[in-house]
Motif scaffolding. Structure first.
Motif, mmCIF file in Angstrom:
data_model
loop_
_atom_site.group_PDB
_atom_site.id
_atom_site.type_symbol
_atom_site.label_atom_id
_atom_site.label_comp_id
_atom_site.label_asym_id
_atom_site.label_seq_id
_atom_site.Cartn_x
_atom_site.Cartn_y
_atom_site.Cartn_z
ATOM 1 N N SER A 97 4.364 0.241 14.717
ATOM 2 C CA SER A 97 5.052 -0.678 13.826
ATOM 3 C C SER A 97 6.521 -0.671 14.192
ATOM 4 N N ARG A 115 6.371 11.357 10.055
ATOM 5 C CA ARG A 115 5.687 11.436 11.357
ATOM 6 C C ARG A 115 4.441 12.322 11.261
ATOM 7 N N TRP A 123 7.487 -0.539 7.352
ATOM 8 C CA TRP A 123 6.538 0.043 8.306
ATOM 9 C C TRP A 123 5.130 -0.480 8.043
ATOM 10 N N GLN A 124 4.722 -0.470 6.773
ATOM 11 C CA GLN A 124 3.362 -0.852 6.394
ATOM 12 C C GLN A 124 3.073 -2.315 6.729
ATOM 13 N N MET A 160 12.133 4.348 9.701
ATOM 14 C CA MET A 160 11.799 5.655 9.142
ATOM 15 C C MET A 160 12.369 6.810 9.966
ATOM 16 N N TYR A 175 2.636 -2.689 10.545
ATOM 17 C CA TYR A 175 1.707 -1.798 11.259
ATOM 18 C C TYR A 175 0.604 -2.615 11.935
ATOM 19 N N GLY A 223 8.540 -0.969 12.128
ATOM 20 C CA GLY A 223 9.043 -0.228 10.982
ATOM 21 C C GLY A 223 9.209 1.259 11.250
ATOM 22 N N ASP A 224 8.656 1.755 12.364
ATOM 23 C CA ASP A 224 8.902 3.155 12.728
ATOM 24 C C ASP A 224 10.402 3.399 12.879
ATOM 25 N N LYS A 246 1.586 10.550 9.458
ATOM 26 C CA LYS A 246 0.864 9.591 10.305
ATOM 27 C C LYS A 246 -0.129 10.310 11.219
ATOM 28 N N SER A 299 11.909 11.898 7.480
ATOM 29 C CA SER A 299 11.494 11.416 8.796
ATOM 30 C C SER A 299 10.454 12.331 9.434
#
Length: 194
Positions: free
Chosen positions: A89, A131, A53-54, A95, A57, A91-92, A134, A127
């Motif tokens: 991302s 969320r 995710w990072q 997650m 992003y 990458g979401d 964020k 998960s």
């Protein structure tokens, strides 16, 4: 570009979660190898997902209002804080509850129905809390400067192009471990009623 900064993939750089960092304070005393293996599997799922995710992003609209009206160049200024969740991302997808659970079950140390249920609860809690994390964080302190803006004219200053930003940080709450525990308990209570 003008009043909008762009945070490209790969620029949300450090620190990066690793399973070793997460396991550093884990007390192994009196725990079975299966138990330790399950905890490692959960930490690896979380750390791997957050890394993906990072690295991916990005945010296409970091506000720098001063960039809309400049002469010659942008004088150093910080961004207006913006929610981390306003970016995105790929990458979401890693997650989500389903992706985290899949990661865990393919790496589980032992075939055990109880372990599967714990992994389901953990994946859901991770998960949900990710969320919420964020939503609770803001991107702050990116200092932008430079670039090219119009020379003074009768029409006045104009938007800057090509300014660069540096520094910046995330401001907000840490990952909520208590919330994660409550989510796991809620999962077990819901499934025990069936």
């Amino acid at each position: 570009e003008a009043s909008q900064g762009i945070l490209r993939p790969g620029t949300l750089a450090k620190p990066v979660f690793t399973p070793a960092d997460i396991m550093e304070n884990f007390d192994r005393k009196g725990k079975t190898q299966t138990y330790i293996g399950c905890v490692k599997t959960v930490t690896e799922a979380f750390a791997s997902g957050v890394r993906v995710w990072q690295k991916a992003y990005h945010n296409e609209s970091i506000p720098f209002p001063q960039g809309a009206s400049c002469t010659f160049t942008l004088t150093p200024c910080d961004n207006v804080p913006v929610a981390l969740s306003s970016g995105g991302s790929f990458g979401d997808d890693v997650m989500t509850e389903e992706a985290l659970y899949s990661y865990m079950i393919y790496r589980m140390p032992a075939e055990d129905k109880n372990v599967l249920e714990v992994f389901k609860a953990t994946a859901k809690a991770l998960s949900v809390c990710f969320r919420e994390w964020k939503d609770s964080c803001s991107i702050v302190g990116i200092t932008a400067s430079g670039g090219i803006a119009p020379q003074p004219t009768p029409m006045g200053p104009g938007p800057v192009r090509g300014a660069k930003g540096e520094n910046g940080r995330l401001l907000g709450g840490y990952f909520d471990g208590d919330k994660m525990c409550r989510e796991m308990i809620a999962h077990f209570e819901k499934n025990s009623e069936k």
